[in-house]
Write a protein that holds these residues in place. Structure first.
Motif, mmCIF file in Angstrom:
data_model
loop_
_atom_site.group_PDB
_atom_site.id
_atom_site.type_symbol
_atom_site.label_atom_id
_atom_site.label_comp_id
_atom_site.label_asym_id
_atom_site.label_seq_id
_atom_site.Cartn_x
_atom_site.Cartn_y
_atom_site.Cartn_z
ATOM 1 N N LEU A 171 0.854 -1.187 0.000
ATOM 2 C CA LEU A 171 0.000 0.000 0.000
ATOM 3 C C LEU A 171 0.890 1.237 0.000
ATOM 4 O O LEU A 171 1.329 1.730 1.035
ATOM 5 C CB LEU A 171 -0.919 -0.040 1.223
ATOM 6 C CG LEU A 171 -1.827 -1.277 1.219
ATOM 7 C CD1 LEU A 171 -2.295 -1.622 2.604
ATOM 8 C CD2 LEU A 171 -2.997 -1.082 0.286
ATOM 9 N N GLY A 172 1.176 1.728 -1.190
ATOM 10 C CA GLY A 172 2.065 2.868 -1.349
ATOM 11 C C GLY A 172 1.312 4.176 -1.425
ATOM 12 O O GLY A 172 0.082 4.229 -1.292
ATOM 13 N N PRO A 173 2.034 5.272 -1.655
ATOM 14 C CA PRO A 173 1.395 6.597 -1.737
ATOM 15 C C PRO A 173 0.340 6.690 -2.827
ATOM 16 O O PRO A 173 -0.618 7.454 -2.711
ATOM 17 C CB PRO A 173 2.584 7.536 -2.018
ATOM 18 C CG PRO A 173 3.787 6.799 -1.544
ATOM 19 C CD PRO A 173 3.494 5.352 -1.777
ATOM 20 N N GLY A 174 0.512 5.926 -3.908
ATOM 21 C CA GLY A 174 -0.452 5.958 -5.002
ATOM 22 C C GLY A 174 -1.517 4.894 -4.914
ATOM 23 O O GLY A 174 -2.291 4.727 -5.863
ATOM 24 N N GLY A 175 -1.580 4.175 -3.805
ATOM 25 C CA GLY A 175 -2.570 3.123 -3.648
ATOM 26 C C GLY A 175 -1.953 1.743 -3.690
ATOM 27 O O GLY A 175 -0.726 1.592 -3.731
ATOM 28 N N PRO A 176 -2.779 0.694 -3.688
ATOM 29 C CA PRO A 176 -2.255 -0.679 -3.672
ATOM 30 C C PRO A 176 -1.479 -1.022 -4.941
ATOM 31 O O PRO A 176 -1.849 -0.638 -6.040
ATOM 32 C CB PRO A 176 -3.529 -1.534 -3.565
ATOM 33 C CG PRO A 176 -4.568 -0.615 -2.997
ATOM 34 C CD PRO A 176 -4.248 0.738 -3.541
#
Length: 456
Positions: A171-176
């Motif tokens: 789960l990164g800054p841009g979403g999964p």
């Protein structure tokens, strides 16, 4: 994330400075790394690395970080290890999606093969749920929609993932984002080139369907849909649908609210033909959001807030955020380029054993836990080989003709001539003699296998 072991870990792999260990297993290791700025990198060397620019002329230090994945040296003489690794690289390269990390460089022909892909700064789904609890309807639906997008991109390239699970979702800054194509397979399973045999079982049992448990080679897209449902089940309960392996009977639904049952009950069934396709999963998630009075954008924002509030994003080592790489490391890499070698010297004439590795069967395994020092689920997936039999003397082997290259399904364009300036740079920074045969073989293989790429 652990510091480098100065006695065992390299400082440089290809044009990348290694910064820390992200995860290690019996068969491989993954590192946090960043690209070393090198002057006058010869075109052939850049092509050999399959270097791919990020597209931004100026990036922050954190945006230049990558994950470098390698095979350990003791696996290099194991049957089919290199071919499996090369196919993993091809799988990562083939899938272009906002839900899959982009491949940045690779060298499957190196003495110790490696590839580099974008680093995603965030916790794995496994870590997030275990540390911060289960998901509400908004984050749950946003996660599901992201996984649908990832699988749609993977299936669109005639690939299957075959090991989607919570520790392979970051789960990164841009979403999964979906990771780990160690088990990916081309849909040409009837081909003589297939490495997986009928009856083979690969993947992670608590997240795979019954048909994959029985025979991995012949699974279809519904197997990945099942894994998507099992991953969503985990997001609600903190456990897989079945603790050990899939069963013919329905899972226990304790901890699953009634509103989530219609979708999960359709997916988590033994018969592949009864499961919805990705479009059906997407429609059910939209219905779930509508019933809750949420838009997809609002749900995605709730998921980002949930991840941020958890505070589980791995802390980067100080050198990862420095403006410039370690001067000593950069000097070593630059000297190698100036000699005409790559930083890990795959073109060096005294590099023994560059080709001719004998390869045969190897299978890939996976573990659902992130493992010690492996936040973000970057644990390598190569399975432990069986002990090698004692060495015995054997008569010299008869010479064998080299295998014919696999034909491409597209016309090969004529080679693009280098401009005079580029030729001058290569001449000034490389040995004037004819390149070693290893370099010529690598370049020829690249031109044939990646002729559809305009930048190689």
């Amino acid at each position: 994330m652990k510091p480098l072991d100065t006695d065992a870990d390299p400082r440089v792999v290809g044009p990348f400075e290694l910064l820390a260990r992200l995860g290690a297993g019996g068969m491989g290791v993954a590192y946090l790394a960043r690209r070393i700025p090198l002057d006058n990198l010869p075109d052939e060397m850049a092509a050999g690395y399959r270097l791919v620019d990020s597209g931004a002329e100026e990036e922050s230090a954190s945006a230049q970080l990558v994950v470098v994945k390698m095979i350990l040296p003791n696996l290099l003489d194991h049957p089919q290890a290199r071919e499996r690794f090369a196919r993993e690289i091809d799988a990562v390269r083939a899938v272009v999606s906002d839900r899959v990390p982009a491949l940045r460089a690779a060298d499957p022909e190196a003495a110790e093969p490696w590839f580099a892909m974008d680093y995603i700064a965030g916790p794995s789904l496994h870590t997030l749920v275990k540390e911060s609890g289960s998901f509400d309807v908004g984050p749950y639906a946003a996660l599901g929609l992201a996984l649908v997008d990832a699988l749609r991109a993977i299936h669109g390239t005639k690939l299957l993932h075959r090991d989607l699970k919570p520790s392979n979702v970051v789960l990164g800054p841009g979403g999964p984002m979906v990771l780990d194509f160690g088990l990916a397979v081309l849909s040409e399973r009837q081909s003589s080139q297939a490495l997986t045999k009928t009856g083979d079982q690969m993947g992670t049992a608590p997240y795979m369907p019954v048909e994959q448990l029985r025979d991995t080679k012949h699974v279809e897209e519904p197997a990945d849909v099942y894994a998507l449902g099992a991953t969503l089940f985990f997001a609600l309960t903190g456990r897989p649908p079945y603790p050990v392996m899939p069963l013919m009977t329905p899972p226990k639904w304790e901890g699953v609210a009634h509103s989530f049952l219609p979708l999960l009950a359709q997916i988590l069934v033994a018969s592949p033909s009864q499961r919805p396709d990705l479009d059906g999963v997407q429609e059910s998630l939209y219905t779930l959001l509508a019933d809750a009075g949420l838009t997809p954008e609002a749900a995605a924002a709730q998921l980002r807030d949930h991840v941020a509030d958890a505070g589980l994003t791995p802390e980067l080592p100080p050198q990862a955020l420095a403006d410039d790489p370690d001067p000593a490391v950069q000097e070593l890499a630059q000297r190698a380029v100036n000699r005409g070698d790559a930083p890990d010297a795959p073109w060096a004439e005294d590099d023994p054993g560059f080709y001719g590795i004998d390869t045969d069967d190897i299978e890939w395994a996976a573990d659902d836990s992130d493992g010690p020092g492996a936040p973000g689920g970057y644990t390598p997936t190569l399975a432990d080989p069986e002990p090698a039999p004692p060495a015995v003397s054997a008569p010299p082997a008869e010479p064998v003709d080299a295998p014919l290259p696999v034909p491409t399904s597209y016309p090969l364009p004529p080679p693009s001539p280098h401009d005079d300036a580029a030729k001058a740079v290569v001449t000034a920074h490389s040995n004037p003699r004819t390149p070693p045969r290893a370099a010529q073989n690598v370049a020829a293989d690249l031109r044939e296998r990646y002729a559809h790429r305009r930048d190689l």
